[in-house]
Design a protein around this motif. Structure first.
Motif, PDB file in Angstrom:
ATOM      1  N   PHE A  51       0.836  -1.204   0.000  1.00 54.03           N
ATOM      2  CA  PHE A  51       0.000   0.000   0.000  1.00 54.03           C
ATOM      3  C   PHE A  51       0.870   1.253   0.000  1.00 54.03           C
ATOM      4  O   PHE A  51       0.619   2.208  -0.746  1.00 54.03           O
ATOM      5  N   LEU A  52       1.936   1.227   0.817  1.00 55.58           N
ATOM      6  CA  LEU A  52       2.815   2.400   0.864  1.00 55.58           C
ATOM      7  C   LEU A  52       3.530   2.596  -0.456  1.00 55.58           C
ATOM      8  O   LEU A  52       3.748   3.729  -0.891  1.00 55.58           O
ATOM      9  N   ALA A  53       3.918   1.493  -1.126  1.00 56.92           N
ATOM     10  CA  ALA A  53       4.594   1.631  -2.409  1.00 56.92           C
ATOM     11  C   ALA A  53       3.683   2.321  -3.415  1.00 56.92           C
ATOM     12  O   ALA A  53       4.109   3.243  -4.127  1.00 56.92           O
TER      13      ALA A  53
ATOM     14  N   LEU B  45      10.960   5.902   5.308  1.00 59.58           N
ATOM     15  CA  LEU B  45      11.570   4.599   5.028  1.00 59.58           C
ATOM     16  C   LEU B  45      11.986   3.914   6.331  1.00 59.58           C
ATOM     17  O   LEU B  45      11.771   2.702   6.507  1.00 59.58           O
ATOM     18  N   ALA B  46      12.545   4.692   7.271  1.00 63.36           N
ATOM     19  CA  ALA B  46      12.929   4.099   8.558  1.00 63.36           C
ATOM     20  C   ALA B  46      11.698   3.601   9.311  1.00 63.36           C
ATOM     21  O   ALA B  46      11.714   2.517   9.905  1.00 63.36           O
ATOM     22  N   LEU B  47      10.601   4.396   9.263  1.00 66.66           N
ATOM     23  CA  LEU B  47       9.370   3.961   9.934  1.00 66.66           C
ATOM     24  C   LEU B  47       8.856   2.657   9.351  1.00 66.66           C
ATOM     25  O   LEU B  47       8.480   1.731  10.086  1.00 66.66           O
ATOM     26  N   ALA B  48       8.854   2.556   8.011  1.00 65.44           N
ATOM     27  CA  ALA B  48       8.353   1.339   7.376  1.00 65.44           C
ATOM     28  C   ALA B  48       9.255   0.154   7.705  1.00 65.44           C
ATOM     29  O   ALA B  48       8.774  -0.966   7.922  1.00 65.44           O
ATOM     30  N   ALA B  49      10.579   0.404   7.775  1.00 68.63           N
ATOM     31  CA  ALA B  49      11.505  -0.684   8.096  1.00 68.63           C
ATOM     32  C   ALA B  49      11.244  -1.207   9.512  1.00 68.63           C
ATOM     33  O   ALA B  49      11.165  -2.424   9.731  1.00 68.63           O
ATOM     34  N   PHE B  50      11.075  -0.283  10.472  1.00 75.51           N
ATOM     35  CA  PHE B  50      10.805  -0.729  11.842  1.00 75.51           C
ATOM     36  C   PHE B  50       9.446  -1.408  11.939  1.00 75.51           C
ATOM     37  O   PHE B  50       9.267  -2.357  12.710  1.00 75.51           O
ATOM     38  N   SER B  51       8.482  -0.915  11.139  1.00 75.87           N
ATOM     39  CA  SER B  51       7.151  -1.528  11.155  1.00 75.87           C
ATOM     40  C   SER B  51       7.221  -2.980  10.717  1.00 75.87           C
ATOM     41  O   SER B  51       6.637  -3.867  11.351  1.00 75.87           O
ATOM     42  N   SER B  52       7.979  -3.246   9.646  1.00 77.15           N
ATOM     43  CA  SER B  52       8.036  -4.636   9.208  1.00 77.15           C
ATOM     44  C   SER B  52       8.955  -5.445  10.108  1.00 77.15           C
ATOM     45  O   SER B  52       8.793  -6.662  10.245  1.00 77.15           O
ATOM     46  N   GLN B  53       9.893  -4.773  10.789  1.00 72.91           N
ATOM     47  CA  GLN B  53      10.742  -5.460  11.762  1.00 72.91           C
ATOM     48  C   GLN B  53       9.915  -6.029  12.911  1.00 72.91           C
ATOM     49  O   GLN B  53      10.099  -7.158  13.336  1.00 72.91           O
ATOM     50  N   HIS B  54       8.972  -5.204  13.398  1.00 71.45           N
ATOM     51  CA  HIS B  54       8.181  -5.641  14.548  1.00 71.45           C
ATOM     52  C   HIS B  54       6.919  -6.368  14.147  1.00 71.45           C
ATOM     53  O   HIS B  54       6.155  -6.787  15.011  1.00 71.45           O
ATOM     54  N   GLY B  55       6.655  -6.438  12.836  1.00 70.43           N
ATOM     55  CA  GLY B  55       5.517  -7.213  12.382  1.00 70.43           C
ATOM     56  C   GLY B  55       4.175  -6.608  12.727  1.00 70.43           C
ATOM     57  O   GLY B  55       3.173  -7.305  12.742  1.00 70.43           O
TER      58      GLY B  55
END
Lengths: 162, 101
Positions: A51-53, B45-55
């Motif tokens: 969605f973000l992409a 990008l950092a927010l999205a990376a941490f979001s997918s890190q923590h699931g």
């Protein structure tokens, strides 16, 4: 394969970002920022945030940068010739500050002991939509009011006085 | 995930640094706004990376809100630039001193 895609997208993103802030022609700046934002969208897709992409390409490449292009065309000639005052000290200080931020952030990310990522649900667009209208419903409505206020504010700011 | 979260964070730090350099070094108002956009994207990008890190998806929702606020900020910022250009025929921030006295 995934790592190769990430490396290409990351290198392209940084190179086009450097072009975007250093080139003198404002149209060129905006167009190379389009490349950067597209590479960031590729990174979102790699993170499983589909969605973000899509939102990244729609909102940034499709709306914000087109707005930039409109304003550049509206203001006409590239008014970059204002280099009569050179400021070498300030320039190198700014460059050093930006380099410290970049290198420090990268080193911090390297030294952080980050546990292996948990499994991300493959298709999470539906879950995001549900979050937006339940848990974050109030913030979502507030954002729409903010966008309306920004639109009215922009119209008031560029209105010609009679 | 095949790619470690740290890689995304390094990319975000580099993009943030480039954007900060743009804000600090350029004198054209449009280039400064572009640098701000780049910095906001690095943060996203950092927010999205941490979001997918923590699931969990809260980080991705927050990225969506940041995008909306960035759109509002750009609309108002560019309107201010157009108004300034009409007043002084220049958007060089070195020449802006209308709020000085």
């Amino acid at each position: 394969m995934v790592t190769a895609v990430f490396l290409v997208a990351a290198i392209l993103a940084v190179v086009s970002a450097i072009v975007a802030v250093s080139h003198r022609d404002p149209v060129f700046n905006v167009l190379s920022l389009v490349v950067t934002f597209f590479c960031v969208a590729v990174n979102y897709a790699l993170l499983g945030a589909h969605f973000l992409a899509a939102a990244q390409i729609l909102v940034y490449a499709g709306a914000i940068l087109v707005l930039f292009l409109f304003v550049i065309m509206l203001l006409g000639a590239p008014q970059t010739g204002g280099d009569e005052v050179k400021r070498p000290v300030q320039k190198s200080a700014g460059l050093a500050l930006a380099a410290i931020v970049a290198v420090g952030g990268a080193l911090l990310a390297l030294t952080l002991k980050i546990a292996p990522a948990e499994a991300v649900p493959a298709a999470n667009t539906q879950a995001i939509g549900r979050l937006l209208i339940t848990t974050y419903g109030f913030a979502f409505e507030l954002i729409s009011v903010l966008l309306l206020a920004a639109m009215v504010g922009a119209l008031v700011l560029v209105k010609r006085k009679h | 995930m095949a790619i470690p979260t740290a890689h995304f964070l390094i990319l975000a730090a580099l993009l943030f640094g480039v954007g900060a350099a743009g804000v600090l070094l350029r004198r054209s108002g449009i280039a400064i706004l572009l640098g701000i956009e780049l910095m906001l994207n690095a943060g996203n990008l950092a927010l999205a990376a941490f979001s997918s890190q923590h699931g969990n998806l809260d980080g991705q929702v927050f990225v969506f809100f940041v995008m909306a606020v960035a759109a509002a900020e750009v609309a108002v910022g560019l309107a201010i630039l157009v108004a300034i250009f009409r007043k002084g025929q220049s958007i060089d921030v070195d020449r802006l001193n209308i709020l000085r006295w």
